[in-house]
Design a protein around this motif. Structure first.
Motif, PDB file in Angstrom:
ATOM      1  N   HIS A  65       0.810  -1.283   0.021  1.00 52.67           N
ATOM      2  CA  HIS A  65       0.061   0.184   0.007  1.00 52.67           C
ATOM      3  C   HIS A  65       0.789   1.362  -0.139  1.00 52.67           C
ATOM      4  CE1 HIS A  65      -3.779  -2.237   0.513  1.00 52.67           C
ATOM      5  NE2 HIS A  65      -3.356  -2.812   1.371  1.00 52.67           N
ATOM      6  N   LEU A  66       2.107   1.371   0.691  1.00 51.74           N
ATOM      7  CA  LEU A  66       2.700   2.403   0.829  1.00 51.74           C
ATOM      8  C   LEU A  66       4.069   2.351  -0.189  1.00 51.74           C
ATOM      9  CD1 LEU A  66       2.347   3.259   4.355  1.00 51.74           C
ATOM     10  CD2 LEU A  66       0.820   3.829   2.615  1.00 51.74           C
ATOM     11  N   GLY A  67       4.796   1.275  -0.362  1.00 47.37           N
ATOM     12  CA  GLY A  67       6.046   1.098  -1.097  1.00 47.37           C
ATOM     13  C   GLY A  67       6.918   0.442  -0.383  1.00 47.37           C
ATOM     14  N   GLU A  68       8.111   0.220  -0.985  1.00 51.37           N
ATOM     15  CA  GLU A  68       9.195  -0.502  -0.379  1.00 51.37           C
ATOM     16  C   GLU A  68       9.753   0.042   0.553  1.00 51.37           C
ATOM     17  OE1 GLU A  68      11.547  -2.259  -3.288  1.00 51.37           O
ATOM     18  OE2 GLU A  68       9.965  -3.493  -4.072  1.00 51.37           O
ATOM     19  N   THR A  69      10.244   1.523   0.570  1.00 50.04           N
ATOM     20  CA  THR A  69      10.690   2.453   1.374  1.00 50.04           C
ATOM     21  C   THR A  69       9.522   3.419   1.805  1.00 50.04           C
ATOM     22  OG1 THR A  69      12.835   2.034   0.715  1.00 50.04           O
ATOM     23  CG2 THR A  69      12.421   4.090   1.823  1.00 50.04           C
ATOM     24  N   ILE A  70       9.209   3.731   2.934  1.00 54.04           N
ATOM     25  CA  ILE A  70       8.143   4.391   3.409  1.00 54.04           C
ATOM     26  C   ILE A  70       8.713   5.761   4.209  1.00 54.04           C
ATOM     27  CG2 ILE A  70       6.317   2.591   3.329  1.00 54.04           C
ATOM     28  CD1 ILE A  70       6.321   3.000   6.332  1.00 54.04           C
ATOM     29  N   ASP A  71       8.043   6.712   4.628  1.00 55.28           N
ATOM     30  CA  ASP A  71       8.660   7.888   5.306  1.00 55.28           C
ATOM     31  C   ASP A  71       8.733   7.643   6.646  1.00 55.28           C
ATOM     32  OD1 ASP A  71       9.052   9.554   3.058  1.00 55.28           O
ATOM     33  OD2 ASP A  71       6.992   9.860   3.020  1.00 55.28           O
ATOM     34  N   ILE A  72       7.702   7.071   7.378  1.00 55.09           N
ATOM     35  CA  ILE A  72       7.446   6.837   8.929  1.00 55.09           C
ATOM     36  C   ILE A  72       6.955   5.600   8.972  1.00 55.09           C
ATOM     37  CG2 ILE A  72       6.560   7.930  10.945  1.00 55.09           C
ATOM     38  CD1 ILE A  72       6.417  10.426   9.785  1.00 55.09           C
ATOM     39  N   HIS A  73       7.534   4.711   9.732  1.00 58.49           N
ATOM     40  CA  HIS A  73       6.810   3.677  10.535  1.00 58.49           C
ATOM     41  C   HIS A  73       6.863   3.834  12.199  1.00 58.49           C
ATOM     42  CE1 HIS A  73       5.853  -0.427  11.548  1.00 58.49           C
ATOM     43  NE2 HIS A  73       6.261  -0.978  10.123  1.00 58.49           N
ATOM     44  N   GLY A  74       5.718   3.755  12.764  1.00 57.00           N
ATOM     45  CA  GLY A  74       5.527   3.911  13.973  1.00 57.00           C
ATOM     46  C   GLY A  74       4.811   2.979  14.697  1.00 57.00           C
ATOM     47  N   GLY A  75       4.774   2.972  16.066  1.00 55.16           N
ATOM     48  CA  GLY A  75       4.141   1.999  16.719  1.00 55.16           C
ATOM     49  C   GLY A  75       4.731   2.107  18.449  1.00 55.16           C
ATOM     50  N   ALA A  89      12.062   1.970   5.986  1.00 49.39           N
ATOM     51  CA  ALA A  89      11.493   3.296   6.577  1.00 49.39           C
ATOM     52  C   ALA A  89      12.625   4.425   6.628  1.00 49.39           C
ATOM     53  CB  ALA A  89      10.401   3.185   7.768  1.00 49.39           C
ATOM     54  N   ARG A  90      12.391   5.501   6.193  1.00 51.84           N
ATOM     55  CA  ARG A  90      13.225   6.687   6.512  1.00 51.84           C
ATOM     56  C   ARG A  90      13.467   6.854   8.270  1.00 51.84           C
ATOM     57  NH1 ARG A  90      10.676   7.604   1.750  1.00 51.84           N
ATOM     58  NH2 ARG A  90      12.161   7.679   0.071  1.00 51.84           N
ATOM     59  N   MET A  91      12.345   6.907   8.832  1.00 52.98           N
ATOM     60  CA  MET A  91      12.255   7.205   9.991  1.00 52.98           C
ATOM     61  C   MET A  91      11.246   6.278  10.960  1.00 52.98           C
ATOM     62  SD  MET A  91      11.283  11.115  11.442  1.00 52.98           S
ATOM     63  CE  MET A  91      13.004  11.361  11.217  1.00 52.98           C
ATOM     64  N   TRP A  92      12.041   5.904  11.948  1.00 48.80           N
ATOM     65  CA  TRP A  92      11.075   4.978  12.939  1.00 48.80           C
ATOM     66  C   TRP A  92      10.526   5.851  14.152  1.00 48.80           C
ATOM     67  CZ3 TRP A  92       9.955   0.014  12.117  1.00 48.80           C
ATOM     68  CH2 TRP A  92      10.259  -0.804  10.845  1.00 48.80           C
ATOM     69  N   MET A  93       9.493   5.719  14.472  1.00 51.24           N
ATOM     70  CA  MET A  93       9.084   6.504  15.719  1.00 51.24           C
ATOM     71  C   MET A  93       8.159   5.479  16.655  1.00 51.24           C
ATOM     72  SD  MET A  93       7.632   9.967  14.072  1.00 51.24           S
ATOM     73  CE  MET A  93       7.369  10.715  15.645  1.00 51.24           C
ATOM     74  N   HIS A  94       8.458   5.740  18.009  1.00 51.07           N
ATOM     75  CA  HIS A  94       7.844   4.825  19.032  1.00 51.07           C
ATOM     76  C   HIS A  94       7.312   5.647  20.288  1.00 51.07           C
ATOM     77  CE1 HIS A  94      10.332   2.144  16.676  1.00 51.07           C
ATOM     78  NE2 HIS A  94       9.391   1.403  16.856  1.00 51.07           N
ATOM     79  N   ASN A  95       6.405   5.634  20.497  1.00 55.54           N
ATOM     80  CA  ASN A  95       5.738   6.176  21.975  1.00 55.54           C
ATOM     81  C   ASN A  95       6.082   5.527  23.173  1.00 55.54           C
ATOM     82  OD1 ASN A  95       3.160   4.524  20.674  1.00 55.54           O
ATOM     83  ND2 ASN A  95       2.912   4.626  22.910  1.00 55.54           N
ATOM     84  N   GLY A  96       6.186   6.140  24.251  1.00 55.58           N
ATOM     85  CA  GLY A  96       6.551   5.537  25.485  1.00 55.58           C
ATOM     86  C   GLY A  96       5.078   4.667  26.199  1.00 55.58           C
ATOM     87  N   TYR A  97       5.568   4.065  27.266  1.00 60.36           N
ATOM     88  CA  TYR A  97       4.575   3.184  27.890  1.00 60.36           C
ATOM     89  C   TYR A  97       3.466   3.979  28.707  1.00 60.36           C
ATOM     90  CZ  TYR A  97       7.758  -0.549  26.843  1.00 60.36           C
ATOM     91  OH  TYR A  97       8.766  -1.625  26.434  1.00 60.36           O
ATOM     92  N   LEU A  98       2.327   3.502  28.905  1.00 62.62           N
ATOM     93  CA  LEU A  98       1.408   3.860  29.752  1.00 62.62           C
ATOM     94  C   LEU A  98       1.185   3.101  30.839  1.00 62.62           C
ATOM     95  CD1 LEU A  98      -2.011   5.814  28.904  1.00 62.62           C
ATOM     96  CD2 LEU A  98      -1.971   3.571  30.314  1.00 62.62           C
ATOM     97  N   THR A  99       1.293   3.517  32.237  1.00 63.74           N
ATOM     98  CA  THR A  99       0.864   2.775  33.213  1.00 63.74           C
ATOM     99  C   THR A  99      -0.352   3.183  34.094  1.00 63.74           C
ATOM    100  OG1 THR A  99       2.252   3.930  34.720  1.00 63.74           O
ATOM    101  CG2 THR A  99       3.191   2.107  33.718  1.00 63.74           C
ATOM    102  N   VAL A 100      -0.885   2.439  34.879  1.00 63.61           N
ATOM    103  CA  VAL A 100      -2.229   2.983  35.763  1.00 63.61           C
ATOM    104  C   VAL A 100      -1.686   2.887  37.153  1.00 63.61           C
ATOM    105  CG1 VAL A 100      -4.376   2.459  36.495  1.00 63.61           C
ATOM    106  CG2 VAL A 100      -3.847   1.827  33.913  1.00 63.61           C
ATOM    107  N   ASP A 101      -1.844   4.388  37.504  1.00 60.65           N
ATOM    108  CA  ASP A 101      -1.508   4.515  38.940  1.00 60.65           C
ATOM    109  C   ASP A 101       0.158   4.041  39.379  1.00 60.65           C
ATOM    110  OD1 ASP A 101      -3.834   5.839  39.715  1.00 60.65           O
ATOM    111  OD2 ASP A 101      -4.602   3.825  40.079  1.00 60.65           O
ATOM    112  N   GLY A 102       1.099   4.083  38.187  1.00 63.70           N
ATOM    113  CA  GLY A 102       2.382   3.679  38.197  1.00 63.70           C
ATOM    114  C   GLY A 102       2.765   2.192  38.038  1.00 63.70           C
ATOM    115  N   GLU A 103       1.525   1.366  37.756  1.00 64.42           N
ATOM    116  CA  GLU A 103       1.594   0.032  37.787  1.00 64.42           C
ATOM    117  C   GLU A 103       1.161  -0.479  36.275  1.00 64.42           C
ATOM    118  OE1 GLU A 103       1.371  -2.494  41.692  1.00 64.42           O
ATOM    119  OE2 GLU A 103      -0.551  -1.276  41.388  1.00 64.42           O
ATOM    120  N   LYS A 104       2.211  -1.452  35.880  1.00 67.20           N
ATOM    121  CA  LYS A 104       1.628  -1.931  34.496  1.00 67.20           C
ATOM    122  C   LYS A 104       0.126  -2.458  34.619  1.00 67.20           C
ATOM    123  CE  LYS A 104       3.176  -5.052  31.040  1.00 67.20           C
ATOM    124  NZ  LYS A 104       4.073  -6.061  30.366  1.00 67.20           N
ATOM    125  N   MET A 105      -0.489  -2.150  33.423  1.00 67.24           N
ATOM    126  CA  MET A 105      -1.956  -2.926  33.382  1.00 67.24           C
ATOM    127  C   MET A 105      -1.964  -4.233  33.368  1.00 67.24           C
ATOM    128  SD  MET A 105      -4.685  -0.553  31.267  1.00 67.24           S
ATOM    129  CE  MET A 105      -3.341  -0.018  29.887  1.00 67.24           C
TER     130      MET A 105
END
Length: 459
Positions: A218-228, A253-269
Motif C-alpha cells: 500500500h505504501l511502497g518498499e521504502t516509506i517515510d515513517i513507521h510507527g508504533g 522506512a526513513r524514520m522509525w518512531m515509538h511512543n512510551g509506555y502507559l501505566t495505571v497509577d504507576g503500575e503496568k496494566m
C-alpha cells in the motif's frame, strides 16, 4: 518551518524529509483484534493521529497517506473463537467494529487505509518465496523461517547483543531451526485450526510478515515513517526490517518512531491486578475528548501515568477552553491558521505539552480581547490550534450540559454567576459565599480559572 522528529533508528531528533512531498507515507502497527482496546492501546493511536494531522497541515490533506492495519490472523483470535464457538472472521469483525468506534470517540481521524492481514496472503507467499530464493529464509518441518545470521545488520534498530536478541524474543529453540534466533514466517495449522493453502503446506503467517507485506503493497518498499509503541521495537519492528530489507534490497522506512509506555497509577496494566482500563468503559464516564487530552499531556516518548486525578485535571483544563468559547458564543470566528508559536511546538518532535501551554495562552488572549474584531481573530486562532490537536470542536453549551436547560433557569444561574464574580472582584467574600450556596442548592458546579468561572448543571 521544518518538522523535526526523533528517529529511533538513529537515536536522535532529525529533520523530517519525505521521499516525495506530494506523497508522504506513514504506517502504524494496529491492533490484534481479539478483545476490547485498553487505554494503553489508545496511546499510539492518538499520538500518530496527532502526527497525521500535523503532516496534513504541513503537506496538504491530499498528500499524506496513513495506513494502520488490523491483525486478524493470530492464535489469540483463534483461541477466543474456539472458546465462543465462532469463526475467527466473526470474532475479528466484531472487535474491528468496537475498535473503530472507540478510537473515533477519542477524536481520531480515519486513517487513509486500514488493511487486514487476511487480505494479503498472496503478498505474504510472494515475499517468502523471494526470501527463500535469496537465501534469507528456509522451509523446515512445515514451517518457513527467516535465517537471522543471513542478515549482517540484524539488530540495528533495537541495538541489542545477539544474546539479548535471543532472550528478548523468547524463542522456542525448536530442532528444525538452523539458528536459535531464527523466527517464523509461516507455521502449519492442524486440521482443527484455521489455515490457508500455500506452497509450503496448509498454515498461517507469522505476525511480523503480515505488516511487512501490507506496508509494501500500500505504501511502497521504502516509506517515510513507521510507527508504533515502544514495546514493538523488538522483536516486531526488528523482524519487519529484516524481512522487508532482505526482500527488497532497500531501507524499509526513513524514520522509525515509538511512543512510551502507559501505566495505571504507576503500575503496568494487567488482569491479575484488576487495573485494565478499557476505552469503551472509560467513555461511559468521561467525554472522549477528556481521554484524548489526557493522552497528550506527556511528551509522546515519555512514560505516562494514568490516574483519576489526571482525568479530573484534564476535564478542568478543557472546561477553561470551552468556557472561553462559550463567552464568545455570539462572535463569529475569523478564519485563521494556528499561530506560529503553537505550530512550532508541534514541529519540535511533536511536543504536545508545549502546544497545550500555547493553547491556553491563546485562550487567555481570546478572553482578554475587547473589540469584536479582536475577539473574532482570537477565537479563530483558538479554534484553529485546538482543531490541530483534535480538541475544542464540540458545541460549548453541549460540553457543559446546557442544551436542555430551561432558559429561565439558565438566566437565573448566569445572573448568580455574575453576582458572585462581582463580589469576588470586590473582595466581598460573605456575598460570594452566599451566592455560592445558592448555586449549590441549584445543583450547579462552579469552577474558577484564569479565564473566569465556568459552570455546569450536575445530574
Amino acid at each position: 518551518m521544518t518538522i523535526r522528529l526523533y528517529n529511533t533508528l538513529a537515536r536522535r531528533v532529525e529533520a523530517f524529509e519525505p521521499g516525495d512531498p506530494n506523497r508522504v507515507t506513514m504506517y502504524v502497527c494496529g491492533p490484534t483484534v481479539y478483545d476490547f482496546a485498553h487505554i494503553g492501546n489508545a496511546r499510539p493511536v492518538v499520538i500518530f493521529d496527532m502526527l497525521f494531522r500535523l503532516l496534513r497541515h504541513a503537506y496538504g490533506d491530499d498528500h499524506v497517506i496513513y495506513a494502520r492495519n488490523f491483525t486478524d490472523i493470530d492464535d489469540k483470535i483463534m483461541d477466543r473463537a474456539a472458546r465462543e464457538g465462532r469463526s475467527i472472521k466473526a470474532v475479528s469483525k466484531d472487535f474491528i467494529a468496537h475498535y473503530i468506534a472507540d478510537m473515533g470517540a477519542l477524536g481520531t481521524l480515519t486513517p487513509t487505509l486500514m488493511p487486514k492481514a487476511t487480505e494479503h496472503l498472496g503478498e505474504m507467499i510472494a515475499m517468502m518465496r523471494t526470501l527463500i530464493d535469496k537465501g534469507h529464509a528456509y522451509v523446515a518441518d512445515g514451517h518457513v523461517l527467516f535465517h537471522v545470521p543471513s542478515m549482517d545488520t540484524y539488530g540495528t534498530l533495537s541495538r541489542h547483543s545477539r544474546d539479548e536478541l535471543i532472550a528478548g524474543a523468547r524463542v522456542d529453540v525448536a530442532p528444525y531451526k538452523r539458528d536459535p534466533a531464527d523466527f517464523v514466517l509461516w507455521k502449519p495449522s492442524t486440521d482443527d485450526q484455521p489455515g490457508w493453502g500455500s506452497p509450503f503446506g496448509r498454515g498461517r503467517p507469522g505476525w511480523h510478515l503480515e505488516c511487512s507485506c501490507m506496508t509494501a503493497k500500500h505504501l511502497g518498499e521504502t516509506i517515510d515513517i513507521h510507527g508504533g509503541g515502544q514495546d514493538l521495537i523488538f522483536p516486531h519492528h526488528e523482524n519487519e526490517i529484516a524481512q522487508s530489507e532482505c526482500a527488497h534490497g532497500a531501507p524499509m522506512a526513513r524514520m522509525w518512531m515509538h511512543n512510551g509506555y502507559l501505566t495505571v497509577d504507576g503500575e503496568k496494566m494487567s488482569k491479575s491486578l484488576g487495573n485494565v482500563q478499557l476505552v469503551h468503559e472509560l467513555i461511559k464516564d468521561h467525554p472522549g475528548e477528556v481521554l484524548r487530552y489526557a493522552l497528550l499531556t506527556a511528551h509522546y516518548r515519555a512514560p505516562l501515568t494514568w490516574t483519576a486525578d489526571l482525568l479530573a485535571k484534564t476535564r478542568r483544563s478543557l472546561d477553561r477552553v470551552y468556557g472561553v468559547l462559550r463567552r464568545l458564543g455570539d462572535i463569529e470566528a475569523a478564519p485563521q491558521d494556528a499561530p506560529a508559536a503553537f505550530v512550532e511546538a508541534l514541529h519540535d518532535d511533536l511536543n504536545t505539552p508545549k502546544a497545550l501551554s500555547e493553547l491556553f495562552q491563546l485562550a487567555g488572549n481570546a478572553n482578554k480581547a475587547v473589540s469584536d474584531v479582536e475577539k473574532a481573530r482570537a477565537k479563530g486562532e483558538l479554534l484553529a490550534a485546538a482543531g490541530l490537536l483534535g480538541l475544542g470542536q464540540a458545541d460549548p453549551d453541549a460540553w457543559f450540559g446546557l442544551t436542555d436547560l430551561d432558559p429561565a433557569e439558565r438566566a437565573k444561574i448566569d445572573e448568580l454567576i455574575i453576582r458572585r464574580q462581582t463580589a469576588r472582584v470586590e473582595k466581598d467574600w460573605p456575598t460570594a459565599d452566599a451566592v455560592r450556596d445558592e448555586l449549590n442548592a441549584l445543583n450547579v458546579q462552579v469552577d474558577d480559572g484564569p479565564e473566569g468561572s465556568t459552570w455546569r448543571k450536575l445530574d
